[in-house]
Structure formats: structure tokens, C-alpha cells
Design a protein around this motif. Sequence first.
Motif, PDB file in Angstrom:
ATOM      1  N   CYS A 366       0.564  -1.646   0.188  1.00 54.54           N
ATOM      2  CA  CYS A 366       0.396   0.157   0.140  1.00 54.54           C
ATOM      3  C   CYS A 366       1.103   1.071  -0.136  1.00 54.54           C
ATOM      4  O   CYS A 366       0.252   2.348  -0.972  1.00 54.54           O
ATOM      5  CB  CYS A 366      -1.337   0.048   1.271  1.00 54.54           C
ATOM      6  SG  CYS A 366      -2.344   1.085   0.946  1.00 54.54           S
ATOM      7  N   VAL A 369       1.784   1.928  -3.664  1.00 51.83           N
ATOM      8  CA  VAL A 369       0.826   2.272  -4.313  1.00 51.83           C
ATOM      9  C   VAL A 369       0.721   3.974  -3.616  1.00 51.83           C
ATOM     10  O   VAL A 369       1.003   5.024  -5.188  1.00 51.83           O
ATOM     11  CB  VAL A 369      -0.748   1.727  -3.419  1.00 51.83           C
ATOM     12  CG1 VAL A 369      -1.853   2.528  -4.812  1.00 51.83           C
ATOM     13  CG2 VAL A 369      -1.037  -0.011  -4.343  1.00 51.83           C
ATOM     14  N   ASP A 386      -5.878  -1.100  -4.977  1.00 55.93           N
ATOM     15  CA  ASP A 386      -5.501  -1.513  -5.210  1.00 55.93           C
ATOM     16  C   ASP A 386      -5.801  -2.882  -5.469  1.00 55.93           C
ATOM     17  O   ASP A 386      -6.169  -4.497  -3.997  1.00 55.93           O
ATOM     18  CB  ASP A 386      -3.969  -2.215  -4.356  1.00 55.93           C
ATOM     19  CG  ASP A 386      -3.054  -3.126  -4.831  1.00 55.93           C
ATOM     20  OD1 ASP A 386      -2.705  -3.414  -5.925  1.00 55.93           O
ATOM     21  OD2 ASP A 386      -1.881  -3.067  -4.189  1.00 55.93           O
ATOM     22  N   ALA A 564      -5.479   0.031  -9.405  1.00 58.51           N
ATOM     23  CA  ALA A 564      -4.715  -0.839  -9.090  1.00 58.51           C
ATOM     24  C   ALA A 564      -4.330  -2.048  -9.176  1.00 58.51           C
ATOM     25  O   ALA A 564      -5.533  -3.465  -9.080  1.00 58.51           O
ATOM     26  CB  ALA A 564      -3.526  -0.258  -8.386  1.00 58.51           C
ATOM     27  N   GLY A 565      -3.467  -2.843  -9.207  1.00 57.58           N
ATOM     28  CA  GLY A 565      -3.292  -4.579  -8.784  1.00 57.58           C
ATOM     29  C   GLY A 565      -2.617  -5.174 -10.433  1.00 57.58           C
ATOM     30  O   GLY A 565      -2.571  -4.456 -11.540  1.00 57.58           O
ATOM     31  N   ASN A 595       0.110  -2.065 -12.737  1.00 62.39           N
ATOM     32  CA  ASN A 595       0.692  -2.650 -11.025  1.00 62.39           C
ATOM     33  C   ASN A 595       1.157  -1.964 -10.278  1.00 62.39           C
ATOM     34  O   ASN A 595       2.340  -1.472 -10.280  1.00 62.39           O
ATOM     35  CB  ASN A 595       1.639  -4.250 -11.448  1.00 62.39           C
ATOM     36  CG  ASN A 595       1.701  -4.677  -9.656  1.00 62.39           C
ATOM     37  OD1 ASN A 595       1.939  -4.355  -8.539  1.00 62.39           O
ATOM     38  ND2 ASN A 595       2.998  -5.808  -9.923  1.00 62.39           N
TER      39      ASN A 595
END
Length: 678
Positions: A366, A369, A386, A564-565, A595
Motif C-alpha cells: 500500500c 501504491v 489495489d 491498481a493491481g 501494477n
Amino acid sequence: MTDDALVIFTPSGKRGRFPLGTPVLQAARQLGVDLDSVCGGRGICSKCQITPGYGEFPKHGLTVAADALSEWNAVEDRYKRIRGLIDGRRLGCQAKVMGDVVIDVPPESQVHKQVIRKSATDRVIEMDPATRAVYVEVAEPDMHEPSGDFERLAQALKDQWQIEDVEADLTLLRRLQPVLRKGEWKVTVVLNKCNHDARHRLLDIFPGFDERPLLGLAIDLGSTTIAAHLCDLRDGRVLASSGLMNPQIRFGEDLMSRVSYAMMNPGGDVEMTRAVREAMNTLAKALATEAQVPPEQIYETVFVCNPVMHHLLLGIDPVELGQAPFALATSSSLSFPARDLDLTAINPAARTYVLPCIAGHVGADCAAVALSEEPNKSKDMVLVVDVGTNAEILLGNETRVLACSSPTGPAFEGAQISSGQRAAPGAIERVEIDPVTKEPRFRVIGSDLWSDDPGFAEATKATGVTGICGSGIIEVVAEMRAAGILDAGGLIGGPDQVGTARCLPEGRTFSYLLHDASAEGGPRILVTQGDIRAIQLAKSALYAGARLLMDEMGVDTVDRVTLAGAFGAHISPKHAMILGMIPDVPLEKVVSAGNAAGTGARIALCNVAARNQIEEVVRHIHKVETAIEPRFQEHFVNASAIPNAVEPFPNLATVVTLPDVSFNTGGGGDGGRRRRRG
């Protein structure tokens, strides 16, 4: 005639007057111009190439004469003959200022080269890595000067590069003397200085001038998948990217099941630590092979991960993270030798940096991110989600940032789904269902054709149609809802209710037949009622976490949403909103960051200042604990409907009209038509 000259550097615009005969490299350094040099101005590395401009420069009120720089010399001539030099270029360490001149520093000669991140918000990563190489000339030993070889190397680094306080471990000291003598007292050394360190660490040494690449690994260690980027530490280029399933899945699909495994099995945490470290070595070797580079050129690794993965990577029992108050062993960023993590597939002297965790359930991923997407610098209210097995959620702007984690489980990544699989060639990733005929069409990874396009069978012959990946699951469930196959409560209708024979009975419930290749010996791909429930649980947890942050912030809407992810780039905003994964906003305000955690890891790998930045930002992020917030359960229950039982979705309603159907004999399920209670 004056004894000095005006030098103007472009594109920086920096200028100053210098005595005639001053090397261009020296003038650049004095002005703070971004001009590279590894050899210290000895004409060996060619990093300091510059392009002088001659003639009239009205903008600068300057006329540059043909003899504004010293004549082309033997060093430049030799370099051009042997290695090549673009016409018009000079070496900044050899060319001297002899008159007023305008000098351009080309991009490849800049230390802080620009690396554009290909995503919804392209951004420059300024190169300032912790690991770098420099060339030095060391004084030879003398009978009258009793200092050791290492001390004279340290003195050379201080004199030639202003690098003080250098340390070396025993392994390097054993190699020092033969390398110095082989290089005739001229060596290239690899140094590392993390933002935590007071001293530079000597990681490697080579005889003479050596310009082999220095590489680093940026690793996003997720619960289900591990993604890594192999980066060139000179310019930030990604040489190879790869990923693999986290082998800890065999100990439990989600975080709490792994914590439980450690609690219930003495030594279970050690097993999981060993498994993930072995996977890291496998991944490092695979990336080096793909990039065709020796793995010993990998000198640094940066990790981002959730708190449970963080503890298991470090070899810390995660038992305390499984019970209130969810205490971390440490929340600070960490820097240590990579060999402490049993990373044997890379350089033995490599260093590791781990980003800070935010709180017991909000980890370094996190933080990464936040580093990548910078909600703390946003003017408007942004929600960053995310998406993964353990969703990390950020909400805020330049005034305040909140964070929480939400246990979505692995359904979004294809796990716990009857025909689910990881994203790979042959996996269904896009789905459309005709609202009238209820007939589906789909696309698989590895082909741009839809399943009803001519040539689809031939194009997918090698891979076949193998299953449904995460983005495909999201789309098919949303399409089923939009086509009236699924009601707001998440029930799949029967063939008589829906009007299609694709709705097949499965015990007391129904499944939707998406693809049937059984006649050719292939799979029957169904979306079962159990699959729908798994997606409902995952998306409800995600939405409830976001809604909880909105409550804490005191807002009912957000201005934009960033997904996100690992597969965030592949999620359709429309389908995510139909599903009720994210709050209602105009679709054009939903963007993908890909990502972002991996991007944050890359930024930290390439820039030491970014590490300081995120360590400071993390201290000001307010953590909201979903596990103890009573409203989380309320939001969770409301979000189980598709898209939501009580939240209005007015922006979604302008794009798609969801059928008002109910397949429950008890009725109900208007899925977002009532207004949210005040």
C-alpha cells in the motif's frame, strides 16, 4: 579580450562565466548541470558527451564562434575511432571553454534519465539509485607510507568522487589486493548507499574501467502472485518482467488461513518462509535468463508486500497479525544484505530494501501504491484501489489520506472459481452477452479475435479456451446482470425465467454455460451459483472498505477512482461499476494504474530520495481498521446486491439500464434503486 567566457547549458538553461581553459565537465559540475561521468573526467567512459552549438543565438543574445571550444584532441579521436562518436559531439571532460558557448546535454548523457511509465498517468522517474559504479585511480603502496590498500582506495574515492566513509566486508577485502594489482591500481568499484546508511558499502570491484550493467529487482510479493521487474540501475529500463504463483498458496489461499497454518503447525511459518524464498531465487534466475544477463549483476532488490507476506519473507512468525491489536514486529522500512533472505541466485553482496508498512493490515504494498499514485498530492478526492487477494485502499487528497485493507480473497484472481485460472494464454479475459438472445461472445488472452469472429478457432488452436481469469470473471458476472440472467441479489435464473437453454440446473441452483468444447475433448466452462457468491463476497469486502473510508472522510462521493493491481489494467470500469466493486462516478473518471505497487517498488529501486519521501508520507497516512468498525458489516451486507442494495448509482444509470428481475420467490432485489439511508 576577456579572460573568461559565458557558458549556457541546455535544456536546463543554467549559465555561468568560467576562466578560459575550463573543461566543460568541470563547468557543468560547478553549475549543477546534469552531465554524467563515471570515469571522473579521464576520457574513458564517454558518458559526458555534449553537443556544442555555433553561430547566432538571439534568444541568449550570443554569437558562438567556431573556436569557442578547444580543438579536437587525441583522446576524442581515439574514442571515435574505436567506439564511435556521433558527428558534432565532444567529450565534456576533454573539450575546454575558449569562448562564449551554448552547450546541449543530450538525454543519454544525463544522469537522471527520464523513464516514462506507460500507464494512465505517465510520469518521470528520476534516476538516483542507491547502487552505482565509479572508476578510481588508487595510489600505489609506498615503503614510506604504511597505509593499507583499502585505506588508499577509500582516500581515492574521497579525493576523486567526494565519497567518504566507505566500508567493505571480509569477502571483498580478500579480493581487493589481486584486483588492484591486475588493474595496475585503476579499478571500477560498485558502491551502495541506502537512505538509511551513514556509510557507503563496497559491493564489488573490477580491474580497470568496467562498464558492465548494474541491475536491480523490484518485487511485488503478493498473496497469490509474485511479480518482479529486472531493471538497469543506470537508466531505469525494465529489461525483463515476470511473475509466478506464490507457492505459499498450498498453505492457505488467503492471509488469515496462512496465519492459522502457522498457529496450528509448529514450524509452519518456517515452511512458508522457505517456500517463498525459493520462489524468489527461481524468479531471479528466470529474469536473468530472459534478459540474457549474468544473475551476479543483480546488486539490489526492493520488496513491497502486505504485512503477513512481509513477516513471512523476513522469517518472522505472523501470529500477532492474526489477532487484535494486529501488531507488526516492525513497521519501519528496512535495509540489509540480500543474503539474509537466502537470495543465492543474485550477487552475494547484493542489498535489499523493504518499504515501510502503514499498519498491521496495511502493508508496504500500500505504501508503494501511495508512492506511485501520490494521493497526498491530489487536488481532488481520489480513491485508489489495489485489487488483489487482500485489497489495499487509499482515499484522500493533499489535505488528508486514509488507508485500509479489505479481505477480498482470491476470487478476483481466478481462484475459488469453478473454471477460474491465472491470466495465461487461453484464459477468457473479455465477455459480452447479448441482452436479447443471452448468447455470449468472448476473447481469450493471446488472441485479438472474438469467439464469433471467423478464424477464432484457428487462432486459438495452440492454446485452446482453458478457463476464466480475473478480468473475465468480473466481466461475465456484470454481463449476466446486465443481460437479465442474474438478478440484483445474485441469483442465476432458470431457463424458463431467463429464456435460454444456457442456464443449466445444478442441484437447487442454476449455472450459465459460457463455453462448451466437450465435443472436441475440451472443457465446459460454466459460471456457477457458487462462483457468483465468491465474487459477491469479494466485491462486497472491496466496496465496504472504500465506503468506510468515505464515512471517515465525511464524503458521499469521490471525484475519481484509480484501479491498481496486477490485473488492474484489464478491469473494465463499466463492468466494475455494474458489479458494485467501486463507488459510482462518471466512467471517464475511472482509470487504471496497472501494477501500481510494482511501479512504486521500481521508483524506490531507482531513486533514493523516493525512499525518504514514502517513509515520510506513511507517517501521515491515517489507518482505518475494518476488522473493528461496526459499519463495515453494514456496508458489506448492502454491497452484496449487484450493484448495491441501498446506494444509488446515478452515473451508472446514464450508461446502462439494469433489468429489474428477481429469481427469488421471496421477491426483492432492486439492486440500487432505493436511496441510501441517511
